[in-house]
Design an enzyme around this catalytic site. Structure first.
Site, PDB file in Angstrom:
ATOM      1  N   HIS A 101       0.575  -1.272  -0.056  1.00  0.00           N
ATOM      2  CA  HIS A 101      -0.103   0.019   0.164  1.00  0.00           C
ATOM      3  C   HIS A 101       0.945   1.225  -0.193  1.00  0.00           C
ATOM      4  CE1 HIS A 101      -2.942   3.105   1.321  1.00  0.00           C
ATOM      5  NE2 HIS A 101      -3.881   2.176   1.098  1.00  0.00           N
TER       6      HIS A 101
ATOM      7  N   ARG B 239      -6.471  10.207  -0.066  1.00  0.00           N
ATOM      8  CA  ARG B 239      -6.269  10.543  -1.567  1.00  0.00           C
ATOM      9  C   ARG B 239      -7.110  10.685  -2.509  1.00  0.00           C
ATOM     10  NH1 ARG B 239      -2.601   6.128  -3.604  1.00  0.00           N
ATOM     11  NH2 ARG B 239      -3.266   5.006  -1.618  1.00  0.00           N
TER      12      ARG B 239
END
Lengths: 222, 533
Positions: B318, B338
């Site tokens: 990740h 994000r």
């Protein structure tokens, strides 16, 4: 910026911290969590460690610092000189039983709640649950809302609950507040969450299945 | 983890940081495969070996995993004599989301179910999933688009049959979860709120703020605890599966107890493996976002009994694991941050990648910045990049607090406020893309053995999209629960370790050392006497 005061930053200076964990003397370093300190000190038979970020509620501890005794989560508690820590055993099996599928409609849910959780109405406002909650939830307020049949509001109060069940252990009336909170959240979704966009898509898929017998749809329910 | 010594020092970079600085243009996109080849950890030299024995002999596999797949078992026939036996219709191994979904469905279909879990029920990676669950429910979305996004995101290595069935299950999975009592975020009109995520062609992520996994897990956990036909054994890891006389069919498992160390035999018609992934093996020395129990036990058990595995060389790192504060090292900042518009910024104050590219691409780009000296360094030499949360707070005040309470709570105890201070992040080992080969009902290549959730492979190809894991575990968990219950044969006459003997012979012939025993059960740094190999 708070950065200079953060325990993690000070860990780099490697100042030793002496404490006991499950009765064993452990020499840890400042900035370590109790979990890290327990591993560092080789404390045996630790089976209560899970996510290490405070969301699984497994690493329940009781902690004494000076005159103050408290409970909390080991992965969210930083070591302190002279602290005494005991890892608590897992919570015992719940004593309140229900299956949502037993509830036929939402109109009698308040009555059912009182059958399942009769102790909730007997809260004596001792704040034990509030003090024990590692997430700072107003547990007592949540129990009150649920007792008044305001399950949506009660559930919202328990939003950050991680099911550590420390409040259950703290309740002298055996209300099992964590399970009251979860009951409140579950019935709210079960009876009231009816999102139009989801329902519309489910209906489209059902039509597809009837009309074109689209091969990849098999809900396994029938 | 090489070349991690360069970069600008943390306090210096932090002093230089401004939430209102000019970021400059995004650099020209580079060739994705060149970037992955150069920087993604799957492609690191010496990280792969060829398996010598078993159903995948000759296939590439991560070295740390190969050592466990080709290791000695803990028990042999002598250990079975006098061991107490429990008979049950369906045995589920693993107490995360997939295991609970399988147990609930099997019980719904009329089976008596035993759910055995290594730690506490609900102690899993599911509980930490923050972002959400994918389901094509918006008017301008379709099952077909969900299928295409998933296959493309996985670099077309996924099995189209599995992907199709999972995507088609999406809306029904949401209905089932709501029936179990799971809440989701709604719009003012009452629709389920959807978010964008990396690799999705349209908003498809349904969520419960940034606690989606916790909400799912606590609801399923309560449903399992409350169910009259499901028995739960906690602190009970599986150390071996059991086979019939020919070693060709799975007929049960041997469990131990972390509390008293005693073995127990469970005899059954169907075993459902729902043991999750292997982040705690720390492949290539990476930190991990995973739960303490994620040690790849299911892969080891399945491989030893002869099940075919796939994509053993492909793992998801990740992009945004935390580097600071130290006690949260490797823990995630959800991709949702994000998706909400937060940018990645290097030590020079520049953007360097489109933040919503698939995870493997963003991960490789971050590792490139770090190794080329544009990272931010902390005291122990590790390097990361900024996740620019204060800039998001400036652009959309209050959003972090409202949508990401989990992130705010976790950083608060260390005195870090993401609204004021950017978060230092570095890729972290997150997900096992491959796993046990299954069909659309979760059945493995070994009769009687099912695998669901992260332990299973074929759905996510070589890269998983955000929100497909929570869908995968419920979709295939329910399917396997139903299929395992439908198996109404007479059950085992005899339980043996014939499959263990078979692999032992193969290891001997191949000249393998057999000094290590597996499954791992707990990482070595956390055993603390609870579990001695």
């Amino acid at each position: 910026m708070t950065i200079k005061n953060s325990p993690a930053e000070m860990a780099d200076e490697s100042r030793p911290v002496a404490l006991t964990i499950n009765g064993l003397a452990v020499s840890a370093q400042e900035g370590m969590t109790v979990v890290e300190a327990a591993w560092h000190g080789g404390v045996p038979r630790l089976t209560g460690v899970g996510c290490m970020e405070g969301v699984c509620g497994s690493c329940r501890i009781m902690l004494r610092r000076g005159d103050i005794v408290s409970v909390g989560l080991a992965c969210q508690t930083f070591v302190e000189n002279g602290a005494e820590v005991i890892f608590l055993p897992p919570a015992s099996a719940p004593r309140h039983h229900y299956e949502l599928s037993d509830f036929k409609d939402g109109w009698d849910i308040h009555a059912r709640f009182q059958d399942i959780f009769p102790e909730a109405a007997r809260c004596r406002h001792c704040h034990g649950c509030n003090v024990s909650c590692p997430k700072g939830i107003s547990v007592e307020e949540g129990v009150m809302q649920a007792s008044a049949g305001r399950f949506r509001d009660a559930g919202e109060i328990f939003f950050e609950c991680v099911m550590c069940e420390l409040c259950d252990g703290a309740c002298p009336e055996l209300i099992a507040p964590a399970h009251v909170g979860l009951f409140s959240r579950r019935v709210t979704a079960h009876f009231h969450l009816r999102p139009p966009n989801l329902i519309h898509r489910l209906e489209e898929l059902r039509q597809d299945k009837l009309d074109k017998s689209v091969s990849y749809i098999d809900d396994g329910d029938d | 983890m090489t070349a991690m010594t360069k970069g600008i020092y943390f306090t210096e970079a932090l002093a230089r940081y401004r939430a209102d600085s000019e970021l400059g243009p995004l650099p020209e996109p580079v060739d994705v495969y060149a970037l992955l080849n150069a920087y993604h950890p799957d492609y690191l030299r010496d990280s792969l070996v060829k398996l010598a024995v078993g159903a995948n002999a000759g296939d590439s596999c991560q070295r740390e995993l190969a050592e466990l797949l080709q290791a000695e078992a803990f028990i042999d026939e002598a250990d079975l004599a006098g061991t107490p036996v429990t008979d049950i219709d369906v045995l589920v191994i693993g107490g995360g989301g997939a295991g609970c979904a399988a147990a609930l469905m099997a019980a719904e279909k009329g089976a008596r179910v035993l759910l055995a879990t290594k730690l506490r029920l609900g102690d899993s990676n599911t509980v930490m999933a923050e972002g959400g669950i994918q389901a094509a429910i918006e008017p301008d979305d379709s099952i077909q688009q969900h299928i295409q996004d998933t296959l493309r995101g996985g670099h077309h290595a996924g099995d189209p049959a599995l992907v199709s069935i999972m995507a088609a299950d999406g809306p029904e999975v949401l209905r089932w979860l709501i029936q179990q009592g799971m809440q989701f975020e709604q719009t003012t009109g009452g629709d389920l709120h959807t978010r964008r995520a990396g690799g999705l062609s349209t908003p498809r992520l349904v969520h419960c703020r940034d606690y989606t996994g916790l909400e799912m897990m606590r609801v399923l956990r309560e449903a399992v605890i409350q169910h009259r036909s499901i028995e739960v054994w906690e602190q009970s890891p599986a150390v071996e599966l059991l086979s019939n006389e020919t070693g060709q069919k799975c007929v049960g498992a041997v469990l131990t107890s972390l509390l008293d160390g005693r073995l127990r035999i469970v005899r059954t018609r169907s075993v459902i493996l729902a043991t999750g992934g292997l982040g705690r093996l720390h492949l290539n020395g990476f930190p991990t976002s995973n739960h303490l129990g994620a040690t790849g036990d299911g892969l080891v058990l399945a491989y030893r009994i002869g099940a075919q595995l796939r994509e053993l060389d492909s793992f998801q790192y990740h992009p945004t694991g935390l580097l600071h504060p130290a006690h949260l090292s490797g823990k995630l900042v959800t991709e949702g941050v994000r998706a909400a518009g937060t940018l990645l910024v290097n030590a020079l104050g520049n953007r360097f990648i489109d933040e919503l590219q698939p995870r493997d691409v963003v991960c490789a780009a971050i590792l490139r910045e770090c190794s080329e000296g544009r990272g931010i360094r902390v005291d122990d030499g590790r390097v990361g990049v900024w996740l620019d949360t204060p800039r998001l707070e400036r652009a959309r005040p209050g959003l972090l607090e409202k949508q990401f309470p989990n992130l705010m709570t976790r950083t608060k105890i260390a005195g870090v406020d993401p609204r004021k201070q950017p978060l230092l992040t570095h890729p972290t080992l997150h997900y096992q893309n491959g796993g046990v080969v299954i069909d659309v009902n979760g059945a493995t290549t070994v009769p009687g053995l099912y695998a669901v959730g992260e332990v299973a492979g074929g759905i996510h190809g070589r890269n998983r999209l955000m929100g497909n894991a929570l869908l995968d575990i419920i979709s295939f968990g329910r399917r396997a629960g139903a299929a395992a219950t439908a198996n109404r044969d007479r059950g085992p006459k005899k339980v043996t370790l014939e499959h263990v003997n078979r692999l032992r012979r193969a290891l001997t012939i191949a000249g393998m050392p057999m000094t290590l025993r597996s499954p791992q059960v707990l990482p070595d740094y956390a055993t603390g006497g609870a579990w001695n190999r």
